[in-house]
Design a protein around this motif. Structure first.
Motif, PDB file in Angstrom:
ATOM      1  N   SER A   1       0.828  -1.216   0.000  1.00 13.03           N
ATOM      2  CA  SER A   1       0.000   0.000   0.000  1.00 13.03           C
ATOM      3  C   SER A   1       0.853   1.254   0.000  1.00 13.03           C
ATOM      4  CB  SER A   1      -0.936   0.002   1.210  1.00 13.03           C
ATOM      5  OG  SER A   1      -1.816  -1.084   1.166  1.00 13.03           O
ATOM      6  N   LEU A   2       1.905   1.260   0.802  1.00 11.21           N
ATOM      7  CA  LEU A   2       2.780   2.436   0.853  1.00 11.21           C
ATOM      8  C   LEU A   2       3.486   2.670  -0.479  1.00 11.21           C
ATOM      9  CD1 LEU A   2       4.324   2.096   4.426  1.00 11.21           C
ATOM     10  CD2 LEU A   2       2.734   3.853   3.623  1.00 11.21           C
ATOM     11  N   ILE A   3       3.969   1.598  -1.083  1.00  9.90           N
ATOM     12  CA  ILE A   3       4.645   1.737  -2.380  1.00  9.90           C
ATOM     13  C   ILE A   3       3.666   2.276  -3.427  1.00  9.90           C
ATOM     14  CG2 ILE A   3       5.679   0.437  -4.284  1.00  9.90           C
ATOM     15  CD1 ILE A   3       7.025  -1.325  -2.119  1.00  9.90           C
ATOM     16  N   ALA A   4       2.434   1.773  -3.394  1.00 10.62           N
ATOM     17  CA  ALA A   4       1.432   2.236  -4.363  1.00 10.62           C
ATOM     18  C   ALA A   4       1.059   3.696  -4.146  1.00 10.62           C
ATOM     19  CB  ALA A   4       0.180   1.363  -4.283  1.00 10.62           C
ATOM     20  N   LEU A   5       1.192   4.177  -2.911  1.00 11.53           N
ATOM     21  CA  LEU A   5       0.855   5.574  -2.621  1.00 11.53           C
ATOM     22  C   LEU A   5       1.950   6.550  -3.032  1.00 11.53           C
ATOM     23  CD1 LEU A   5      -0.974   5.435   0.822  1.00 11.53           C
ATOM     24  CD2 LEU A   5      -1.919   6.165  -1.362  1.00 11.53           C
ATOM     25  N   PHE A   6       3.174   6.046  -3.230  1.00  6.85           N
ATOM     26  CA  PHE A   6       4.239   6.954  -3.642  1.00  6.85           C
ATOM     27  C   PHE A   6       3.835   7.634  -4.942  1.00  6.85           C
ATOM     28  CE2 PHE A   6       7.281   4.367  -1.058  1.00  6.85           C
ATOM     29  CZ  PHE A   6       7.696   5.408  -0.242  1.00  6.85           C
TER      30      PHE A   6
ATOM     31  N   ARG B   1      -1.321  -0.040 -12.059  1.00  6.48           N
ATOM     32  CA  ARG B   1      -0.399  -0.459 -10.997  1.00  6.48           C
ATOM     33  C   ARG B   1      -1.036  -0.235  -9.634  1.00  6.48           C
ATOM     34  NH1 ARG B   1       3.240   1.954  -7.470  1.00  6.48           N
ATOM     35  NH2 ARG B   1       2.686   3.993  -8.266  1.00  6.48           N
ATOM     36  N   LYS B   2      -1.654   0.910  -9.461  1.00  3.30           N
ATOM     37  CA  LYS B   2      -2.303   1.211  -8.176  1.00  3.30           C
ATOM     38  C   LYS B   2      -3.452   0.243  -7.914  1.00  3.30           C
ATOM     39  CE  LYS B   2      -1.275   6.080  -7.471  1.00  3.30           C
ATOM     40  NZ  LYS B   2      -0.876   6.094  -6.083  1.00  3.30           N
TER      41      LYS B   2
END
Length: 176
Positions: A95-100, A144-145
């Motif tokens: 989730s954090l990587i997708a929020l970048f 991707r998200k």
């Protein structure tokens, strides 16, 4: 790209394409905002469940089946707790990587527009903006998200199921 001035249909199509591209970008931005909100919620649920998992049963217990004369140690609660925590951590990381944020699209400074676009027709101007928007649409990372959100939710779901199984097992068997 110069457009023939006498082709009214061509100019009308450019306007329609411009309006479509403008709406498509707004829709994509809205979808990305929605996915970001959901990813943030998943992170929140994960954080709560990680806190909750610290109180899950984790000690081995003995299963004593007197009728069969079987006594054995059982470690599934510890294993379920560990796997559940790992899944929660994986879900948070995804989730954090997708929020970048990804790099933004091309932004043309107003001074550049004044230099380049004051001398061209409105249709040519719209066509140049459409070309920029086309590149921007390609750069949106909605797929991707979306995939990241699905994987994070699946990990969260499995972690929740394993936590529930841990509680059920601990409740069914006596702890020694």
């Amino acid at each position: 790209m110069k457009l023939p001035k006498d082709n009214v249909q061509h100019q009308s199509n450019i306007t329609l394409i411009y309006e479509y591209a403008e709406k498509a970008i707004k829709d994509l931005q809205g979808s990305i905002d929605g996915i970001n909100t959901k990813l943030s919620a998943v992170i929140g649920f994960n954080a709560v469940l990680i806190r909750f998992s610290s109180s899950l049963p984790d000690k081995s217990f003995k299963i004593d089946i007197a009728i069969l004369g079987v006594i054995m140690s059982c470690y599934p609660c510890l294993i379920l707790k560990i796997v559940s925590c790992i899944l929660l951590i994986v879900s948070i990381i995804i989730s954090l990587i997708a929020l970048f944020p990804k790099s933004t699209g091309t932004i043309v400074r107003p001074s550049e527009l004044i230099e380049k676009c004051l001398k061209i027709s409105e249709e040519d101007y719209r066509l140049s903006i459409i070309t920029l928007w086309d590149k921007d649409i390609e750069e949106f990372d909605l797929r991707r998200k979306s995939k990241s959100l699905k994987v994070a939710v699946i990990c969260l779901g499995f972690a929740t199921i394993l936590s529930g199984l841990d509680i059920i097992l601990a409740s069914l068997f006596k702890s020694n």
